[in-house]
Design an enzyme around this catalytic site. Structure first.
Site, mmCIF file in Angstrom:
data_model
loop_
_atom_site.group_PDB
_atom_site.id
_atom_site.type_symbol
_atom_site.label_atom_id
_atom_site.label_comp_id
_atom_site.label_asym_id
_atom_site.label_seq_id
_atom_site.Cartn_x
_atom_site.Cartn_y
_atom_site.Cartn_z
ATOM 1 N N LYS A 95 88.703 3.763 87.807
ATOM 2 C CA LYS A 95 88.917 4.991 88.597
ATOM 3 C C LYS A 95 88.399 4.794 90.016
ATOM 4 C CE LYS A 95 90.368 7.810 85.244
ATOM 5 N NZ LYS A 95 91.598 8.494 85.145
ATOM 6 N N LYS A 126 98.093 10.792 82.353
ATOM 7 C CA LYS A 126 98.556 12.080 82.874
ATOM 8 C C LYS A 126 98.238 12.277 84.351
ATOM 9 C CE LYS A 126 94.845 14.453 80.501
ATOM 10 N NZ LYS A 126 93.671 14.071 81.286
ATOM 11 N N LYS A 149 98.495 1.806 80.990
ATOM 12 C CA LYS A 149 98.430 2.912 80.042
ATOM 13 C C LYS A 149 99.224 4.116 80.541
ATOM 14 C CE LYS A 149 94.969 5.793 79.827
ATOM 15 N NZ LYS A 149 93.926 6.757 79.514
HETATM 16 P P1 ATP Z 1 93.551 10.626 83.255
HETATM 17 O O1 ATP Z 1 94.796 9.982 83.747
HETATM 18 O O2 ATP Z 1 93.258 11.952 83.876
HETATM 19 O O3 ATP Z 1 92.370 9.726 83.216
HETATM 20 P P2 ATP Z 1 94.552 10.245 80.615
HETATM 21 O O4 ATP Z 1 96.002 10.494 80.593
HETATM 22 O O5 ATP Z 1 94.101 8.840 80.605
HETATM 23 O O6 ATP Z 1 93.853 11.041 81.773
HETATM 24 P P3 ATP Z 1 92.535 11.373 78.992
HETATM 25 O O7 ATP Z 1 92.231 12.780 79.305
HETATM 26 O O8 ATP Z 1 91.653 10.329 79.590
HETATM 27 O O9 ATP Z 1 94.007 11.025 79.372
HETATM 28 O O10 ATP Z 1 92.614 11.137 77.449
HETATM 29 C C1 ATP Z 1 92.732 12.116 76.476
HETATM 30 C C2 ATP Z 1 92.698 11.491 75.115
HETATM 31 O O11 ATP Z 1 93.954 10.891 74.857
HETATM 32 C C3 ATP Z 1 91.664 10.383 74.949
HETATM 33 O O12 ATP Z 1 91.201 10.377 73.626
HETATM 34 C C4 ATP Z 1 92.442 9.151 75.244
HETATM 35 O O13 ATP Z 1 91.888 8.029 74.625
HETATM 36 C C5 ATP Z 1 93.802 9.506 74.671
HETATM 37 N N1 ATP Z 1 94.865 8.864 75.429
HETATM 38 C C6 ATP Z 1 95.191 9.109 76.732
HETATM 39 N N2 ATP Z 1 96.203 8.339 77.129
HETATM 40 C C7 ATP Z 1 96.544 7.597 76.048
HETATM 41 C C8 ATP Z 1 97.528 6.595 75.813
HETATM 42 N N3 ATP Z 1 98.353 6.214 76.772
HETATM 43 N N4 ATP Z 1 97.605 6.053 74.587
HETATM 44 C C9 ATP Z 1 96.778 6.441 73.602
HETATM 45 N N5 ATP Z 1 95.818 7.366 73.755
HETATM 46 C C10 ATP Z 1 95.689 7.928 74.961
#
Ligand code: ATP
Ligand code: LTN
Length: 333
Positions: A116, A201, A198
């Site tokens: 980040k 969002k 990955k």
């Molecule tokens: P940000 O982009 O704001 O960091 P993010 O999309 O990575 O957010 P998080 O809020 O960090 O999502 O994650 C929410 C939950 O969903 C966590 O348990 C994370 O491990 C899971 N998760 C998020 N993205 C994925 C993915 N691409 N595949 C599997 N699990 C995910």
């Protein structure tokens, strides 16, 4: 709700963007099936959400939307404690105490921080750095036994275990040491337009399928998904990242194994396969989208759930915080 002594679960997602298919498959989908065996706490991690620059009115709106989406995904508010992190001040209070039992060296090793920080070099704030301490507080304050998360959060659960172990080593058995619970299939859903990164969002692009996407948008995102030049639907996570990712999504949505999927699409082109994956995702997400839209029209109902969740969460969190304050020697008459 029956609060008989079941083991506990705590997890959460920060309302930093629209929930994606990754958040659903990696996290929420697995939360839904746990309430029979666990007392489950699921939060909207708004304190964590402000470690990135944000628009306050969007955060406020997204928090409620995310609650509606949790419920629409199948989290029954009668059987799960759904709450907003900032409504339970004990999280932030415990985080301060735990920060005094967390080493800078440990935080320096966190890959999410490095990742980040490299993406927001103009805002490498202290909250981003101490994020894992607050996350440890979220988990430990409920004495959670299990933390269901996607693969990217494993390191954060590990540091939480280390902090708890250190604290317990000094003060006796104060905290339950939690275990991560990571799905075998779907722990890391990759972006459709870049299978090396990955699906996320906060980096909205054509590569992220959103829970609230319409069927047309979902189909067009899968149509454009990056594959390879081999034209064979075969699972090979090393050399065929795009196809393997699509197979994972298809497998989770249909319940079919990788072997079954390979047989189903033998001799068929990627176009047919991508269409089938898109359709399976539409079938999974459409009812969720419709239910979330319906729930969002009933703000009074959502507010009532928040009030109930806050009450239950505050009660448990307050008990742990009192114990911790006593242990570290804060004076109470
Ligand atoms: P940000 O982009 O704001 O960091 P993010 O999309 O990575 O957010 P998080 O809020 O960090 O999502 O994650 C929410 C939950 O969903 C966590 O348990 C994370 O491990 C899971 N998760 C998020 N993205 C994925 C993915 N691409 N595949 C599997 N699990 C995910
Ligand atoms: N860091 C997590 C969100 C989160 C969380 C938690 C998950 C905050 N506190 C406690 C599990 C337990 C993420 O999804 N990025």
């Amino acid at each position: 709700m029956d609060h008989a002594k079941k083991p506990r679960i705590l997890s959460g997602i920060k309302p930093t963007g629209e929930l994606t298919l990754g958040s659903y498959i990696g996290a929420i989908k697995n939360w839904v099936k746990l309430y029979d065996d666990y007392e489950c706490f699921y939060m909207l991690a708004d304190l964590h959400a402000i470690t990135v620059r944000h628009d306050p009115s969007v955060l406020r709106k997204r928090t409620l939307e995310q609650l509606a989406q949790y419920i629409a995904c199948g989290l029954d508010p009668e059987k799960n404690v759904l709450f907003i992190q900032s409504r339970v001040p004990a999280h932030a209070e415990l985080a301060w105490v735990l920060s005094c039992y967390t080493m800078m060296g440990e935080l320096n090793r966190m890959t999410q921080f490095k990742d980040k920080a490299s993406k927001q070099s103009d805002n490498i704030n202290a909250g981003l750095y101490t994020y894992p301490v607050l996350m440890a507080a979220d988990i430990l304050i409920y004495q959670a036994d299990l933390v269901p998360v996607g693969d990217d959060q494993k390191q954060h659960v590990e540091i939480c275990r280390d902090i708890a172990g250190r604290f317990n080593g000094i003060y006796g058995d104060v905290f339950t040491i939690p275990e991560p619970y990571i799905p075998e299939v779907g722990a890391r859903i990759m972006s459709l337009d870049d299978p090396e990164s990955k699906m996320s969002k906060s980096e909205e692009s054509g590569g992220s399928v959103l829970l609230m996407d319409t069927p047309e948008i979902i189909m067009s995102k899968f149509k454009r998904a990056v594959t390879d030049s081999e034209a064979s639907v075969r699972y090979d996570a090393e050399n065929k990242k795009g196809i393997s990712n699509l197979m994972t999504v298809y497998s989770v949505c249909t319940g079919k194994s990788f072997i079954e999927i390979e047989n189903e699409f033998e001799g068929k082109g990627y176009g047919i396969f991508k269409k089938a994956v898109g359709e399976a995702v539409v079938e999974t997400l459409c009812p969720i989208r419709e239910e979330a839209l319906r729930l969002l029209k009933d703000k009074a109902y959502l507010d009532e759930i928040i009030a109930k969740g806050t009450e239950r969460a505050s009660y448990i969190a307050g008990r742990t915080l009192s114990k911790v304050y006593k242990k570290v020697g804060f004076y109470r008459a």
